[in-house]
Structure formats: C-alpha cells, structure tokens
Write a protein that holds these residues in place. Structure first.
Motif, mmCIF file in Angstrom:
data_model
loop_
_atom_site.group_PDB
_atom_site.id
_atom_site.type_symbol
_atom_site.label_atom_id
_atom_site.label_comp_id
_atom_site.label_asym_id
_atom_site.label_seq_id
_atom_site.Cartn_x
_atom_site.Cartn_y
_atom_site.Cartn_z
ATOM 1 N N GLY A 79 -8.916 -4.696 -0.567
ATOM 2 C CA GLY A 79 -9.761 -5.706 -1.193
ATOM 3 C C GLY A 79 -10.893 -6.207 -0.321
ATOM 4 N N ASP A 80 -11.541 -7.299 -0.715
ATOM 5 C CA ASP A 80 -12.779 -7.721 -0.033
ATOM 6 C C ASP A 80 -12.507 -8.508 1.248
ATOM 7 N N MET A 81 -13.572 -8.836 1.965
ATOM 8 C CA MET A 81 -13.424 -9.434 3.289
ATOM 9 C C MET A 81 -13.004 -10.904 3.232
ATOM 10 N N HIS A 82 -13.024 -11.493 2.044
ATOM 11 C CA HIS A 82 -12.535 -12.863 1.901
ATOM 12 C C HIS A 82 -11.125 -12.899 1.298
ATOM 13 N N GLY A 83 -10.491 -11.715 1.201
ATOM 14 C CA GLY A 83 -9.106 -11.689 0.739
ATOM 15 C C GLY A 83 -8.915 -11.554 -0.766
ATOM 16 N N VAL A 84 -9.970 -11.194 -1.480
ATOM 17 C CA VAL A 84 -9.828 -10.967 -2.926
ATOM 18 C C VAL A 84 -9.372 -9.522 -3.143
ATOM 19 N N SER A 85 -8.347 -9.319 -3.949
ATOM 20 C CA SER A 85 -7.787 -7.974 -4.138
ATOM 21 C C SER A 85 -8.790 -7.057 -4.831
ATOM 22 N N ALA A 86 -8.588 -5.748 -4.669
ATOM 23 C CA ALA A 86 -9.512 -4.783 -5.278
ATOM 24 C C ALA A 86 -9.516 -4.940 -6.798
ATOM 25 N N GLY A 87 -8.346 -5.132 -7.389
ATOM 26 C CA GLY A 87 -8.255 -5.303 -8.843
ATOM 27 C C GLY A 87 -9.036 -6.526 -9.305
ATOM 28 N N GLU A 88 -8.867 -7.615 -8.566
ATOM 29 C CA GLU A 88 -9.553 -8.870 -8.928
ATOM 30 C C GLU A 88 -11.069 -8.727 -8.738
ATOM 31 N N CYS A 89 -11.487 -8.016 -7.686
ATOM 32 C CA CYS A 89 -12.927 -7.762 -7.478
ATOM 33 C C CYS A 89 -13.498 -7.075 -8.708
ATOM 34 N N ALA A 90 -12.806 -6.029 -9.180
ATOM 35 C CA ALA A 90 -13.308 -5.252 -10.323
ATOM 36 C C ALA A 90 -13.441 -6.143 -11.557
ATOM 37 N N VAL A 91 -12.462 -7.005 -11.760
ATOM 38 C CA VAL A 91 -12.510 -7.895 -12.926
ATOM 39 C C VAL A 91 -13.711 -8.839 -12.818
ATOM 40 N N LYS A 92 -13.932 -9.376 -11.637
ATOM 41 C CA LYS A 92 -15.089 -10.276 -11.447
ATOM 42 C C LYS A 92 -16.407 -9.535 -11.670
ATOM 43 N N MET A 93 -16.449 -8.276 -11.252
ATOM 44 C CA MET A 93 -17.661 -7.464 -11.450
ATOM 45 C C MET A 93 -17.899 -7.231 -12.942
ATOM 46 N N ALA A 94 -16.812 -6.968 -13.661
ATOM 47 C CA ALA A 94 -16.928 -6.761 -15.113
ATOM 48 C C ALA A 94 -17.379 -8.057 -15.789
ATOM 49 N N GLN A 95 -16.783 -9.158 -15.378
ATOM 50 C CA GLN A 95 -17.153 -10.453 -15.981
ATOM 51 C C GLN A 95 -18.615 -10.790 -15.714
ATOM 52 N N ALA A 96 -19.117 -10.377 -14.545
ATOM 53 C CA ALA A 96 -20.527 -10.651 -14.218
ATOM 54 C C ALA A 96 -21.466 -9.748 -15.016
ATOM 55 N N GLY A 97 -20.911 -8.676 -15.612
ATOM 56 C CA GLY A 97 -21.737 -7.842 -16.492
ATOM 57 C C GLY A 97 -22.004 -6.425 -16.016
ATOM 58 N N ALA A 98 -21.283 -5.966 -14.976
ATOM 59 C CA ALA A 98 -21.507 -4.588 -14.509
ATOM 60 C C ALA A 98 -21.030 -3.595 -15.569
ATOM 61 N N ASP A 99 -21.769 -2.495 -15.741
ATOM 62 C CA ASP A 99 -21.417 -1.484 -16.742
ATOM 63 C C ASP A 99 -20.559 -0.371 -16.156
ATOM 64 N N VAL A 100 -20.775 -0.071 -14.893
ATOM 65 C CA VAL A 100 -20.026 0.984 -14.210
ATOM 66 C C VAL A 100 -19.551 0.368 -12.901
ATOM 67 N N ILE A 101 -18.260 0.538 -12.609
ATOM 68 C CA ILE A 101 -17.669 -0.227 -11.506
ATOM 69 C C ILE A 101 -16.921 0.687 -10.548
ATOM 70 N N GLY A 102 -17.038 0.409 -9.265
ATOM 71 C CA GLY A 102 -16.302 1.221 -8.301
ATOM 72 C C GLY A 102 -16.576 0.850 -6.864
ATOM 73 N N ILE A 103 -16.496 1.881 -6.021
ATOM 74 C CA ILE A 103 -16.529 1.676 -4.564
ATOM 75 C C ILE A 103 -17.487 2.685 -3.934
ATOM 76 N N ASN A 104 -18.260 2.217 -2.914
ATOM 77 C CA ASN A 104 -19.026 3.160 -2.097
ATOM 78 C C ASN A 104 -18.792 2.891 -0.619
#
Ligand code: CBH
Ligand code: ZN
Length: 396
Positions: free
Chosen positions: A186-211
């Motif tokens: 997950g992220d550097m502030h302790g948010v899990s990867a699953g929760e990050c993805a959900v927040k990204m979707a809620q913010a309006g991202a159409d395609v979600i993942g990792i680079n």
C-alpha cells in the motif's frame, strides 16, 4: 484517419500495450540527468526522444506517453535544477506533445499526456498549491489535444486523488488513467492497496493500477489487491500495470528507490525478454488489459510482450520481423549448439547466471522510514550543500 480511443479499445476487450521507461533509457544514453530526472531533453535533444518513441512503436507499443515525467514547474526548479528557468515547464511539455504525436501518427498509437508527484506535495504545501502545479501542465495537454491522460507515479493516495480531480476538471473529455508507485503493502501513509484503488475510483479514474517501484511479480500482486478492493466496493474498472524492468523481490514499501543499487548499479537485476513474456501472460490472466512498463523496460522487452500476446491481438509488431518468436532465428546460426536453442522450452527454463561470483541474490534496503509529513522531506529550490550532504553520509 480517426483512431479508436483508449476506452473504446479497452471496452472492446482489446489488449493495449504501453511503452517502456524513458528517463532510465535516456539517462543511459546521456540525455537525462539521474537525480532530478526531468525531461528537458524534449527541448535540448528532441531527436533522441523521438527515436525512443519510434523504437517503442516498432516494438508494439499502442501508447506514446509524452515525455513529461516530473515536468511540473516546482520539480523543474527543485534543488538547483535550472530547467524551468531555461525553458519553462510549458515549453518542455508542449515539445513533448509534438514529438509524441508525430511518432504516434506513424502508426495506430495513441498519445497519453502525463503528470506525476510533486515536490510541493512532499513539502506539505497543501491541495491548492499542488493542484496549481498540475493545472499548469494540464492546460498544455488540453491545448495540444493528447488522446488521454495518465496520472502516474504517486506514492501517497492523497496526492493521487488530487491529481485525478485536476485531470477531471481540466480535461473533462479525456479518459483518466491513474497509477500509483506502490506494492502490495500500500501507500506511504499506510493506506492499503485495495483502499487506494477504491479512492482512485471514487475520484473518477477510468483505468486504475500501478507503475514503477517494483518488478512485474510484485506489481501484479499489488494490482490483484487493487482488483479485489475495487470488486468489493462494487466498482468495475479497467486495470493497468506498468512495472519496473528490474527484479525487486527484496524491496520493501518504498520500492527500488530504497535498494542500495538505485539508480546506478541496477544492471544485474534487469529482466530478460523471457521474463517480459511471462509478465505479459500473467498480467493478461489477471485481467489487466492496459499492459505497459516503466523504468528498465527497453523496446525489446515490449516486443516480447507483443509477441506473447500476438494471438490475442491478432498481430505481431514490425520489430518482430528481425526477431522470430522464442529464438526461432537461431535455426540460422552457424554453430549447432546454438541452433539447439531455437525452441521455447530452452529459453523458458533458462536460469541466467549473473557472472558475478560475489554477487548476492538479495540486498538490504535502506528503509529510513521517512515520507511526506516528515521535515527531512521538505524540498527547496537551492541545491543540496556539502554540509547537508555530510550529515546524510553520517546517517547512512
Ligand atoms: O520516464 C518514464 O518512463 C515515465 N513514464 C515514468 C518514470 S518513473 C521514474 C522514477 C524516478 C525515480 C526518482 O524519483 O528517483
Ligand atoms: Zn519508473
């Protein structure tokens, strides 16, 4: 000729192959400085940038990412970097758009604009200041009519969602792809990867993942968590993977930045083209359809991905004409023991040696454990002094 857009391709179930690592490849060729990693080469050496786009296009990339990584004004003038005062962020971004569009139009590729994490965020200057940096860049992408946007390389989901919001606001008609540089932890502030993805979707991202930050295996493990998070929250989103071309089984939360070999001694960790074959297949099996790459991936890795997915895509890239799947060209070799390697099983089962008798398989990551919110991560425009450096050497 009007091209099918990104969402049209993904919604139709097509595989979209991304490009590889620009700052890393161009640093090795002498056009980018490691450290700042900023893309003023779009102004200084446009031919070098253009040729790399062409090489990726020929290898099978469907997406030309504008070479605009770290091209926010605050990054272009951070710690003694003079890029912004010489050319302005807007000029660097505009030139990147022109170069990417020119090459994309030599084939059926799309142009993706890009924004990434900012020093303003690391310094804790808040949402308004961070979004101001994004919006200056987005104006250029809008004017230059890129096909879609990628907000990439965010290690804090807070800044990631601010970036997505800015894209939606400034470029409302463009698809918004969003990738964080995180792993399964997950992220550097302790948010899990699953929760990050959900927040990204809620913010309006159409395609979600990792680079970036992790190798294909670790990246896909992180994307699996994102996928589960999204499904659990009832989101149906397309997935993207753009991993490192370096093996990182020993990396911790901060990824390859933390490995002692970063960035000048990573070569023994470079993946082979056969690793790239396996990556493409595993990403596909996980349901990822925007299958791309980041630092360390060179055009031949992308060609391997396009060859692995040739059936699914119904085509081979131009670059395969000089290759031959799974070592087939070796049947033309003069030596019989090399001809004996002209088969898939040979390369698929090879355990390549490093040739370095004292080289260990794993390293010990630095793990200083500092991130946004800590004073030591505050940025400034002056370069690091010798005294400041000395205090860091001691800590090390
Ligand atoms: O250059 C590229 O290919 C970009 N699309 C992504 C770059 S990810 C770069 C990592 C830089 C690491 C650092 O800040 O030290
Ligand atoms: Zn990268």
């Amino acid at each position: 000729m009007s091209k099918k857009g990104l969402m049209e391709r993904l919604d139709a179930g097509e595989v979209v192959i991304g490009d590889g690592g620009f700052v890393f490849a161009l640093e090795k060729r002498g056009y980018v400085k490691a450290g700042p990693w900023t893309p003023e080469a779009t102004v200084e050496n446009p031919e070098a940038v253009r040729q790399l786009h062409r090489d990726f296009l020929r290898a099978g990339s469907d997406v030309m990412q504008t070479f605009t990584f770290y091209a926010s004004d605050d990054k272009l003038q951070n710690r003694g970097n003079e890029a912004q005062s010489k050319y302005s962020g807007a000029l660097i971004n505009k030139k990147a758009c022109d170069i990417a569009r020119g090459v994309a139009n030599e084939g059926d590729a799309l142009v993706a604009g890009g924004i990434s994490q900012t020093p303003t965020y690391l310094s804790g200057k808040g949402k308004e200041a961070v979004q101001k940096e994004f919006e200056k860049q987005l104006t250029v992408f809008l004017e230059n009519k890129v096909d879609f946007m990628i907000a990439e390389y965010f290690e804090h989901v807070e800044e990631m969602t601010w970036a997505i919001e800015s894209v939606k606001k400034s470029c409302p008609d463009m698809a918004c792809v969003a990738t964080m540089c995180i792993g399964p932890e997950g992220d550097m502030h302790g948010v899990s990867a699953g929760e990050c993805a959900v927040k990204m979707a809620q913010a309006g991202a159409d395609v979600i993942g990792i680079n970036c930050h992790f190798d294909p295996d670790v990246t896909l493990a992180g994307i699996k968590k994102m996928k589960e998070g999204l499904e659990g929250a009832g989101f149906k989103k397309h997935l993207i993977s753009q991993p490192l071309g370096f093996k990182t089984p020993d990396a911790k939360k901060q990824g390859f930045i933390d490995l002692p070999e970063f960035p000048f001694g990573l070569e023994p960790r470079i993946i082979t083209r056969w690793d790239a074959h396996r990556y493409a297949r595993e990403a596909y099996n996980l349901g990822v359809r925007f299958i791309g790459a980041c630092c360390g991936f060179e055009p031949y890795h992308i060609r391997a991905m396009a060859e692995e997915l040739a059936k699914e895509r119904g085509r081979l890239p131009e670059g395969s004409k000089k290759h031959g799947m799974w070592g087939d060209g070796l049947r033309q070799h003069t030596k019989p023991w090399v001809r004996a390697r002209a088969r898939r099983e040979y390369w698929e089962n090879l355990q390549p040696s490093s040739g370095r008798p004292l080289s260990a398989a794993l390293s010990t990551p630095d793990q200083w454990g500092v991130t946004q919110g800590d004073d030591i991560l505050k940025q400034h425009s002056e370069t690091t002094t010798n005294d400041e450096l000395k205090s860091l050497f001691v800590k090390h």
